[in-house]
Design a protein around this motif. Structure first.
Motif, mmCIF file in Angstrom:
data_model
loop_
_atom_site.group_PDB
_atom_site.id
_atom_site.type_symbol
_atom_site.label_atom_id
_atom_site.label_comp_id
_atom_site.label_asym_id
_atom_site.label_seq_id
_atom_site.Cartn_x
_atom_site.Cartn_y
_atom_site.Cartn_z
ATOM 1 N N THR A 57 0.826 -1.195 0.000
ATOM 2 C CA THR A 57 0.000 0.000 0.000
ATOM 3 C C THR A 57 0.862 1.246 0.000
ATOM 4 O O THR A 57 2.069 1.185 0.244
ATOM 5 C CB THR A 57 -0.917 0.015 1.246
ATOM 6 O OG1 THR A 57 -0.089 0.104 2.410
ATOM 7 C CG2 THR A 57 -1.802 -1.206 1.301
ATOM 8 N N ASP A 93 0.837 3.517 2.193
ATOM 9 C CA ASP A 93 1.380 3.713 3.537
ATOM 10 C C ASP A 93 2.688 2.955 3.704
ATOM 11 O O ASP A 93 3.630 3.468 4.303
ATOM 12 C CB ASP A 93 0.380 3.260 4.598
ATOM 13 C CG ASP A 93 -0.814 4.193 4.673
ATOM 14 O OD1 ASP A 93 -1.873 3.726 5.107
ATOM 15 O OD2 ASP A 93 -0.682 5.364 4.300
ATOM 16 N N HIS A 94 2.764 1.742 3.178
ATOM 17 C CA HIS A 94 4.002 0.980 3.268
ATOM 18 C C HIS A 94 5.112 1.629 2.444
ATOM 19 O O HIS A 94 6.262 1.669 2.862
ATOM 20 C CB HIS A 94 3.797 -0.465 2.817
ATOM 21 C CG HIS A 94 3.029 -1.283 3.796
ATOM 22 N ND1 HIS A 94 1.756 -1.697 3.556
ATOM 23 C CD2 HIS A 94 3.359 -1.753 5.029
ATOM 24 C CE1 HIS A 94 1.319 -2.393 4.576
ATOM 25 N NE2 HIS A 94 2.269 -2.430 5.501
ATOM 26 N N HIS A 125 5.359 4.807 1.718
ATOM 27 C CA HIS A 125 5.759 6.016 2.439
ATOM 28 C C HIS A 125 6.642 5.644 3.630
ATOM 29 O O HIS A 125 7.641 6.309 3.910
ATOM 30 C CB HIS A 125 4.527 6.793 2.913
ATOM 31 C CG HIS A 125 4.860 8.000 3.714
ATOM 32 N ND1 HIS A 125 5.405 9.128 3.145
ATOM 33 C CD2 HIS A 125 4.757 8.259 5.039
ATOM 34 C CE1 HIS A 125 5.614 10.027 4.086
ATOM 35 N NE2 HIS A 125 5.219 9.532 5.240
ATOM 36 N N GLN A 126 6.272 4.590 4.330
ATOM 37 C CA GLN A 126 7.058 4.145 5.484
ATOM 38 C C GLN A 126 8.451 3.707 5.036
ATOM 39 O O GLN A 126 9.442 4.033 5.689
ATOM 40 C CB GLN A 126 6.351 2.991 6.186
ATOM 41 C CG GLN A 126 7.063 2.519 7.431
ATOM 42 C CD GLN A 126 6.336 1.364 8.108
ATOM 43 O OE1 GLN A 126 5.512 0.696 7.504
ATOM 44 N NE2 GLN A 126 6.654 1.144 9.358
ATOM 45 N N GLU A 155 10.519 6.763 4.443
ATOM 46 C CA GLU A 155 10.951 7.362 5.706
ATOM 47 C C GLU A 155 12.071 6.551 6.357
ATOM 48 O O GLU A 155 13.010 7.110 6.926
ATOM 49 C CB GLU A 155 9.772 7.501 6.674
ATOM 50 C CG GLU A 155 8.761 8.543 6.250
ATOM 51 C CD GLU A 155 9.364 9.934 6.153
ATOM 52 O OE1 GLU A 155 10.101 10.337 7.074
ATOM 53 O OE2 GLU A 155 9.099 10.618 5.149
#
Length: 105
Positions: A23, A25-26, A28-29, A32
């Protein structure tokens, strides 16, 4: 509102990553975590290093002062969980920081 979100998601460059059931979110993580790995490496934290992530592969670009720093940046990123491969395209420019300091004076 919903169409805006859909258009935003389509505009992201994570589409190829999403096809592997990861996803946003993954993705983006992961971004980071890679940034954190680079900035927390003492020798390479203040170097001119950029990165791109495509399908869990990280491409490092920019300049470092030594081959040791180049390898250190690669090793720091390769330890991040979720990174499958690192392409190290960093350029070694010895004493880049010192030369800049000399010209400033």
């Amino acid at each position: 509102m919903y169409k805006d979100k859909v258009n935003f998601l389509r505009s992201l460059k994570y589409r190829s990553i999403m096809s592997q059931n990861i996803t946003i979110d993954h993705a983006h993580q992961l971004c980071e975590l890679v940034k954190h790995a680079i900035t927390n490496s003492i020798l390479v934290a203040h170097q001119n290093i950029q990165f791109k992530i495509d399908q869990q592969q990280v491409v490092l670009t920019g300049n470092v002062n030594s081959y040791y720093e180049k390898q250190l940046a690669q090793e720091s990123v390769s330890r991040v969980k979720g990174v499958r491969q690192v392409h190290n395209c960093l350029t070694v420019e010895p004493f880049l920081q010192e030369e800049k300091a000399e010209f400033a004076h």
